[in-house]
Design a protein around this motif. Sequence first.
Motif, PDB file in Angstrom:
ATOM      1  N   LEU A   5     -40.706  33.899 -37.291  1.00 23.86           N
ATOM      2  CA  LEU A   5     -39.797  32.932 -36.674  1.00 23.86           C
ATOM      3  C   LEU A   5     -39.701  33.166 -35.158  1.00 23.86           C
ATOM      4  O   LEU A   5     -39.766  32.219 -34.372  1.00 23.86           O
ATOM      5  CB  LEU A   5     -38.407  33.018 -37.321  1.00 23.86           C
ATOM      6  CG  LEU A   5     -37.386  31.983 -36.902  1.00 23.86           C
ATOM      7  CD1 LEU A   5     -37.888  30.567 -37.142  1.00 23.86           C
ATOM      8  CD2 LEU A   5     -36.076  32.198 -37.640  1.00 23.86           C
ATOM      9  N   LEU A   6     -39.587  34.424 -34.757  1.00 20.29           N
ATOM     10  CA  LEU A   6     -39.509  34.724 -33.328  1.00 20.29           C
ATOM     11  C   LEU A   6     -40.813  34.359 -32.622  1.00 20.29           C
ATOM     12  O   LEU A   6     -40.794  33.864 -31.486  1.00 20.29           O
ATOM     13  CB  LEU A   6     -39.155  36.195 -33.119  1.00 20.29           C
ATOM     14  CG  LEU A   6     -37.729  36.560 -33.546  1.00 20.29           C
ATOM     15  CD1 LEU A   6     -37.514  38.060 -33.496  1.00 20.29           C
ATOM     16  CD2 LEU A   6     -36.693  35.837 -32.698  1.00 20.29           C
ATOM     17  N   ASN A   7     -41.939  34.568 -33.269  1.00 20.66           N
ATOM     18  CA  ASN A   7     -43.223  34.152 -32.691  1.00 20.66           C
ATOM     19  C   ASN A   7     -43.299  32.633 -32.557  1.00 20.66           C
ATOM     20  O   ASN A   7     -43.857  32.113 -31.591  1.00 20.66           O
ATOM     21  CB  ASN A   7     -44.386  34.687 -33.524  1.00 20.66           C
ATOM     22  CG  ASN A   7     -44.607  36.164 -33.308  1.00 20.66           C
ATOM     23  OD1 ASN A   7     -44.322  36.700 -32.247  1.00 20.66           O
ATOM     24  ND2 ASN A   7     -45.120  36.846 -34.326  1.00 20.66           N
ATOM     25  N   TYR A  12     -43.101  27.778 -29.246  1.00 19.64           N
ATOM     26  CA  TYR A  12     -42.356  26.573 -28.873  1.00 19.64           C
ATOM     27  C   TYR A  12     -42.097  26.546 -27.364  1.00 19.64           C
ATOM     28  O   TYR A  12     -42.334  25.528 -26.698  1.00 19.64           O
ATOM     29  CB  TYR A  12     -41.040  26.524 -29.659  1.00 19.64           C
ATOM     30  CG  TYR A  12     -39.970  25.668 -29.033  1.00 19.64           C
ATOM     31  CD1 TYR A  12     -39.998  24.283 -29.159  1.00 19.64           C
ATOM     32  CD2 TYR A  12     -38.935  26.235 -28.305  1.00 19.64           C
ATOM     33  CE1 TYR A  12     -39.014  23.493 -28.577  1.00 19.64           C
ATOM     34  CE2 TYR A  12     -37.950  25.449 -27.726  1.00 19.64           C
ATOM     35  CZ  TYR A  12     -37.992  24.087 -27.855  1.00 19.64           C
ATOM     36  OH  TYR A  12     -37.042  23.317 -27.271  1.00 19.64           O
ATOM     37  N   LEU A  13     -41.615  27.656 -26.811  1.00 16.39           N
ATOM     38  CA  LEU A  13     -41.314  27.707 -25.383  1.00 16.39           C
ATOM     39  C   LEU A  13     -42.575  27.519 -24.541  1.00 16.39           C
ATOM     40  O   LEU A  13     -42.550  26.815 -23.529  1.00 16.39           O
ATOM     41  CB  LEU A  13     -40.615  29.028 -25.039  1.00 16.39           C
ATOM     42  CG  LEU A  13     -39.211  29.183 -25.624  1.00 16.39           C
ATOM     43  CD1 LEU A  13     -38.698  30.598 -25.394  1.00 16.39           C
ATOM     44  CD2 LEU A  13     -38.256  28.151 -25.056  1.00 16.39           C
ATOM     45  N   GLU A  14     -43.672  28.129 -24.963  1.00 14.87           N
ATOM     46  CA  GLU A  14     -44.944  27.973 -24.249  1.00 14.87           C
ATOM     47  C   GLU A  14     -45.416  26.520 -24.289  1.00 14.87           C
ATOM     48  O   GLU A  14     -45.878  25.978 -23.290  1.00 14.87           O
ATOM     49  CB  GLU A  14     -46.006  28.888 -24.851  1.00 14.87           C
ATOM     50  CG  GLU A  14     -45.763  30.354 -24.573  1.00 14.87           C
ATOM     51  CD  GLU A  14     -46.611  31.289 -25.422  1.00 14.87           C
ATOM     52  OE1 GLU A  14     -47.472  30.809 -26.200  1.00 14.87           O
ATOM     53  OE2 GLU A  14     -46.397  32.514 -25.308  1.00 14.87           O
ATOM     54  N   LYS A  15     -45.284  25.875 -25.435  1.00 13.40           N
ATOM     55  CA  LYS A  15     -45.716  24.483 -25.570  1.00 13.40           C
ATOM     56  C   LYS A  15     -44.808  23.548 -24.766  1.00 13.40           C
ATOM     57  O   LYS A  15     -45.298  22.596 -24.137  1.00 13.40           O
ATOM     58  CB  LYS A  15     -45.769  24.072 -27.038  1.00 13.40           C
ATOM     59  CG  LYS A  15     -46.956  24.684 -27.781  1.00 13.40           C
ATOM     60  CD  LYS A  15     -47.067  24.171 -29.185  1.00 13.40           C
ATOM     61  CE  LYS A  15     -48.142  24.739 -30.030  1.00 13.40           C
ATOM     62  NZ  LYS A  15     -49.267  25.379 -29.539  1.00 13.40           N
ATOM     63  N   GLN A  16     -43.509  23.818 -24.767  1.00 10.71           N
ATOM     64  CA  GLN A  16     -42.584  23.006 -23.964  1.00 10.71           C
ATOM     65  C   GLN A  16     -42.956  23.120 -22.485  1.00 10.71           C
ATOM     66  O   GLN A  16     -42.968  22.132 -21.760  1.00 10.71           O
ATOM     67  CB  GLN A  16     -41.133  23.452 -24.165  1.00 10.71           C
ATOM     68  CG  GLN A  16     -40.494  22.920 -25.420  1.00 10.71           C
ATOM     69  CD  GLN A  16     -40.146  21.448 -25.326  1.00 10.71           C
ATOM     70  OE1 GLN A  16     -41.008  20.577 -25.134  1.00 10.71           O
ATOM     71  NE2 GLN A  16     -38.884  21.146 -25.478  1.00 10.71           N
ATOM     72  N   ASP A  17     -43.263  24.351 -22.049  1.00 13.96           N
ATOM     73  CA  ASP A  17     -43.635  24.572 -20.658  1.00 13.96           C
ATOM     74  C   ASP A  17     -44.934  23.842 -20.324  1.00 13.96           C
ATOM     75  O   ASP A  17     -45.030  23.163 -19.297  1.00 13.96           O
ATOM     76  CB  ASP A  17     -43.770  26.075 -20.394  1.00 13.96           C
ATOM     77  CG  ASP A  17     -44.006  26.386 -18.935  1.00 13.96           C
ATOM     78  OD1 ASP A  17     -43.237  25.880 -18.086  1.00 13.96           O
ATOM     79  OD2 ASP A  17     -44.965  27.120 -18.629  1.00 13.96           O
ATOM     80  N   ALA A  18     -45.934  23.949 -21.199  1.00 10.63           N
ATOM     81  CA  ALA A  18     -47.218  23.274 -20.972  1.00 10.63           C
ATOM     82  C   ALA A  18     -47.041  21.761 -20.947  1.00 10.63           C
ATOM     83  O   ALA A  18     -47.584  21.072 -20.072  1.00 10.63           O
ATOM     84  CB  ALA A  18     -48.217  23.676 -22.054  1.00 10.63           C
ATOM     85  N   LEU A  19     -46.279  21.237 -21.882  1.00  9.95           N
ATOM     86  CA  LEU A  19     -46.041  19.794 -21.946  1.00  9.95           C
ATOM     87  C   LEU A  19     -45.278  19.321 -20.715  1.00  9.95           C
ATOM     88  O   LEU A  19     -45.564  18.266 -20.153  1.00  9.95           O
ATOM     89  CB  LEU A  19     -45.278  19.451 -23.231  1.00  9.95           C
ATOM     90  CG  LEU A  19     -45.131  17.970 -23.561  1.00  9.95           C
ATOM     91  CD1 LEU A  19     -46.483  17.275 -23.629  1.00  9.95           C
ATOM     92  CD2 LEU A  19     -44.396  17.815 -24.885  1.00  9.95           C
ATOM     93  N   SER A  20     -44.340  20.118 -20.280  1.00 13.15           N
ATOM     94  CA  SER A  20     -43.571  19.800 -19.085  1.00 13.15           C
ATOM     95  C   SER A  20     -44.498  19.673 -17.874  1.00 13.15           C
ATOM     96  O   SER A  20     -44.377  18.749 -17.080  1.00 13.15           O
ATOM     97  CB  SER A  20     -42.568  20.923 -18.845  1.00 13.15           C
ATOM     98  OG  SER A  20     -41.402  20.445 -18.325  1.00 13.15           O
ATOM     99  N   LYS A  21     -45.415  20.613 -17.752  1.00 15.16           N
ATOM    100  CA  LYS A  21     -46.338  20.586 -16.619  1.00 15.16           C
ATOM    101  C   LYS A  21     -47.275  19.388 -16.690  1.00 15.16           C
ATOM    102  O   LYS A  21     -47.687  18.861 -15.665  1.00 15.16           O
ATOM    103  CB  LYS A  21     -47.117  21.887 -16.547  1.00 15.16           C
ATOM    104  CG  LYS A  21     -46.248  23.028 -16.058  1.00 15.16           C
ATOM    105  CD  LYS A  21     -46.984  24.329 -15.999  1.00 15.16           C
ATOM    106  CE  LYS A  21     -46.050  25.375 -15.408  1.00 15.16           C
ATOM    107  NZ  LYS A  21     -46.288  26.700 -15.893  1.00 15.16           N
ATOM    108  N   LEU A  22     -47.602  18.945 -17.885  1.00 16.80           N
ATOM    109  CA  LEU A  22     -48.472  17.786 -18.050  1.00 16.80           C
ATOM    110  C   LEU A  22     -47.748  16.466 -17.779  1.00 16.80           C
ATOM    111  O   LEU A  22     -48.366  15.494 -17.359  1.00 16.80           O
ATOM    112  CB  LEU A  22     -49.056  17.750 -19.465  1.00 16.80           C
ATOM    113  CG  LEU A  22     -50.068  18.837 -19.794  1.00 16.80           C
ATOM    114  CD1 LEU A  22     -50.380  18.843 -21.281  1.00 16.80           C
ATOM    115  CD2 LEU A  22     -51.339  18.649 -18.968  1.00 16.80           C
ATOM    116  N   THR A  23     -46.453  16.437 -18.029  1.00 19.98           N
ATOM    117  CA  THR A  23     -45.725  15.171 -17.910  1.00 19.98           C
ATOM    118  C   THR A  23     -44.870  15.080 -16.650  1.00 19.98           C
ATOM    119  O   THR A  23     -44.490  13.990 -16.254  1.00 19.98           O
ATOM    120  CB  THR A  23     -44.810  14.940 -19.137  1.00 19.98           C
ATOM    121  OG1 THR A  23     -43.901  16.020 -19.255  1.00 19.98           O
ATOM    122  CG2 THR A  23     -45.624  14.801 -20.405  1.00 19.98           C
TER     123      THR A  23
END
Length: 155
Positions: A5-7, A12-23
């Motif tokens: 769950l912690l992983n 999730y945080l890494e994907k949110q950050d990546a998506l944020s940078k893309l959008t």
Amino acid sequence: MKDKLLNLFAEYLEKQDALSKLTDHEKLHEYGYSEIHVVAAIGDLQNPNVTSIAKHMKMTKGAVSKIIKRLLSADVIKSYQHEDNKQKIFYSLAEKGRFLYDEHKKRHELWLQRDRRFLDKYSEKQLELIRKFMVDFNLYLQEQIDEKGGQKNAG
């Protein structure tokens, strides 16, 4: 299961950050998460000062002061005082700050629309359990922040 769950949280945080940078608009990349959110707070609050921004963002006044200094030197925000109170310093958005505020607001609304569609597949009961978990986890994390902040200030 707990480690899994912690992983998943980390992923999730890494994907949110990546998506944020893309959008996000490329102009937002010059500024960190906290800086953009201080800009948003200044745009949203009436007569924002360090104290009201810190309270709004649940940050220390010291942390907000450091961000304010960076934003002032980058001409993102301006400071002002009221005629009847020369002790308090307030902040407003400069032209660059208004642009960042508007871009952030647009991106935030797109994020809400996108992720609401994802949450539609869960029942109200499931969403309530997730909400409760997130509230509890955020409280736990805030306690850790407060504890570490207290240790830092004491040392």
